[in-house]
Design an enzyme around this catalytic site. Structure first.
Site: not given
Ligand code: IMP
Ligand code: MG
Length: 336
Positions: A13, A43
């Site tokens: 982000d 995004h």
């Molecule tokens: P998962 O990828 O959904 O398994 O989440 C695992 C960790 O990565 C969690 O803490 C999510 O909040 C974080 N996370 C996954 N994708 C993003 C993203 O695009 N932006 C920020 N955090 C992410």
């Molecule tokens: Mg994002």
């Protein structure tokens, strides 16, 4: 300069979407292709008063003349993909590699039903972790197996490498951020794949020798969603006093806010092979910078922040974002 990888340097982000959109309008790429995990990424791209939140379509969609691709490394949720294609009207210029892994409803149920993933790790609940686990177990379906995706299938590596051979401009867009890389992040509080520039190249089938530039995007005030260590985290009270409050694009959870982390920025730049850095949210360092498009218009406080960041990262900061809109940016790339 023909092939550039753009990745996030902190916990995701960072505003990669906006940086990609700006570079696309300026450099006119033939193809913008996405790497990264899958629809767990969100995004936000702003054009005028309209804010777009996308999870599957590359954020470069906002530049109308590029072909859009999703690399083989990425997990595709066909429901999310087809919905975004419709909503954004990008049918005819968006393509998916036939080897992309497919997220089924069952993966989402497993992600959301798992105490470990949902509560301990704080996953986004989009099915990515369980789908990548099945991919490793070699039981996952691929995009080419789905009739509803038939019109979108292409060979992404062939398209990208041919475009590079022809000297055309190609952008490889990363998702997530360095701090949640499965390999280099704060394990186990990470996502289900590496998120560094090498991974984004591999996701798209572009070899390391073909990459000309790696732009790492850093947020002046980094944020983190979900669980896990965050060395420079500010208290909620302090961040609210500073007027900073953010919510996730996918999960709408409140993002944790931190201060600039020079040591993390340096390490992240090293592993990513950063050649140029972008800093977003400089208007939070000094609100007088809001909307500036020239370096001369930045305040001494903001310039000092950029200088310190360059010292930490060890490469020039060539893009400085001064607000959410695509046009609100200082672009120094021609000047180095
Ligand atoms: P998962 O990828 O959904 O398994 O989440 C695992 C960790 O990565 C969690 O803490 C999510 O909040 C974080 N996370 C996954 N994708 C993003 C993203 O695009 N932006 C920020 N955090 C992410
Ligand atoms: Mg994002």
């Amino acid at each position: 300069m023909s092939c550039t990888v753009i990745v996030g340097g902190f916990f995701g982000d960072e505003g990669k979407g906006k940086i990609v959109a700006h570079i696309a309008h300026k450099d006119r790429p033939a193809i913008i292709s996405r790497g990264g995990v899958g629809p767990n990424a969100g995004h936000t791209v702003m054009k005028g008063a309209t804010e777009y939140g996308v999870r599957m379509v590359p954020s470069g969609f906002i530049y109308p003349d590029a072909r859009l691709c999703i690399g083989a490394g990425v997990l595709v949720d066909p429901r999310v993909f087809l919905h975004e294609v419709d909503m954004l009207g990008v049918r005819g210029r968006i393509f998916v590699d036939g080897r992309c892994g497919i997220i089924e409803e069952e993966h989402i149920a497993r992600d959301r039903g798992s105490e470990h993933l949902r509560a301990t790790i704080g996953s986004t609940g989009t099915g990515c972790g369980p789908a990548n686990a099945d991919r490793v177990m070699r039981t996952l379906r691929q995009a080419k197996d789905l009739p509803e995706l038939a019109d979108y299938i292409t060979d992404v590596p062939l398209e990208l490498n041919t475009a590079i051979d022809e000297g055309r401009v190609v952008l490889l867009e990363g998702t997530q951020g360095f701090g949640i890389s499965l390999f280099y992040g704060t394990y186990p509080y990470v996502t289900s794949k590496d998120t560094s520039a090498s991974q984004i190249a591999a996701d798209n089938g572009v070899g390391p020798t073909r990459i000309d530039d790696v732009i790492v995007v850093f947020k002046a005030y980094p944020t983190r969603v979900g669980e896990g260590p965050f060395t420079t985290e500010l208290s909620v009270t302090r961040s609210h006093e500073m007027g900073i409050e953010e919510y996730g694009t996918v999960t709408h959870r409140q993002r944790r806010i931190g201060q600039w982390d020079g040591a993390m920025a340096r390490y992240s730049a090293m592993v990513n092979g950063c050649t140029q850095a972008a800093i977003t949210g400089i208007d939070r360092v000094d609100e007088e910078c809001f909307g500036a498009t020239e370096y001369a218009r930045l305040t001494p406080k903001a310039k000092e922040f950029v200088r310190q960041a360059e010292e930490d990262i060890g490469v020039p900061v060539t893009l400085i974002s001064t607000g959410p809109e695509v046009s609100q940016i200082v672009d120094l790339r021609g000047e180095i």
